[in-house]
Design a protein around this motif. Sequence first.
Motif, short mmCIF file in Angstrom:
data_model
loop_
_atom_site.label_atom_id
_atom_site.label_comp_id
_atom_site.label_asym_id
_atom_site.label_seq_id
_atom_site.Cartn_x
_atom_site.Cartn_y
_atom_site.Cartn_z
N ALA A 17 -16.55 77.33 -56.78
CA ALA A 17 -17.12 78.31 -57.69
C ALA A 17 -16.72 77.98 -59.11
O ALA A 17 -15.62 78.29 -59.55
N ALA A 18 -17.62 77.34 -59.83
CA ALA A 18 -17.33 76.94 -61.20
C ALA A 18 -17.08 78.15 -62.10
O ALA A 18 -16.34 78.07 -63.06
N SER A 19 -17.69 79.27 -61.75
CA SER A 19 -17.55 80.44 -62.61
C SER A 19 -16.15 81.04 -62.57
O SER A 19 -15.80 81.83 -63.43
N ARG A 20 -15.35 80.67 -61.58
CA ARG A 20 -13.99 81.21 -61.49
C ARG A 20 -13.00 80.39 -62.31
O ARG A 20 -11.83 80.71 -62.38
N HIS A 110 -9.70 68.96 -60.11
CA HIS A 110 -9.26 69.91 -61.13
C HIS A 110 -10.34 70.48 -62.05
O HIS A 110 -10.04 71.35 -62.86
N ALA A 111 -11.56 69.96 -61.98
CA ALA A 111 -12.64 70.44 -62.84
C ALA A 111 -13.74 71.04 -61.96
O ALA A 111 -14.65 70.34 -61.53
N PRO A 112 -13.66 72.34 -61.70
CA PRO A 112 -14.58 72.96 -60.74
C PRO A 112 -16.07 72.76 -61.03
O PRO A 112 -16.86 72.61 -60.09
N LEU A 113 -16.48 72.72 -62.29
CA LEU A 113 -17.91 72.51 -62.58
C LEU A 113 -18.35 71.12 -62.14
O LEU A 113 -19.43 70.94 -61.58
N ASP A 118 -21.25 67.89 -58.07
CA ASP A 118 -21.12 66.85 -57.05
C ASP A 118 -21.46 67.41 -55.67
O ASP A 118 -22.23 66.81 -54.92
N HIS A 119 -20.90 68.56 -55.35
CA HIS A 119 -21.13 69.19 -54.04
C HIS A 119 -22.61 69.53 -53.85
O HIS A 119 -23.19 69.26 -52.79
#
Length: 181
Positions: A17-20, A110-113, A118-119
């Motif tokens: 979850a990039a937003s977190r 370490h970089a969720p976005l 990628d996912h």
Amino acid sequence: ASQPATSPVATSTDAPAASRSTALPNVTPGGLAGLLDMIAANPDGIDLADLASALSFEVDDLFPLVDAGVMLGVLTVDAGHVTLTAAGRSWESADILEAKRVFAGLALKHAPLVKTIDHALKQSKSQELHGELFLDLLRGRHTDEEARQQFHIAVSWGRYGELFDYDADDDTLTLDEANKG
């Protein structure tokens, strides 16, 4: 009594979850690699004030680079003294191909976005998606300008790590050949 509906996306643990996350610092992998080179010249680390002076910049100008280094786990800062971590030494001393591989692993961790893009690409049947998808998702938490900046930083990091590519003319993200399989 009825239960409030929850979004399956919001409760899923399968996709990151990039937003977190906190925002990606506005730096390039090349800029961060250059900072690591400067710090590596000082085996015991260096005070940020001395580093800024050596570069003829203000300490505040170093903060985005240092924040990115801390976020990625390649730098530690203690009372204004910055040192390379083992991961930082590994990235800094690697040849270009190994450096890209090390950076890719750090970005995915370490970089969720970056991890989210990628996912999503790996889950896509065609392994390509429109960049506007991520911009629209980012606009839910950021201004339009911030969303574009975050997207472009993530693309820069993903390209450097050979995770994915982006064709701005077609607004198409594609999984990098080196990242398939």
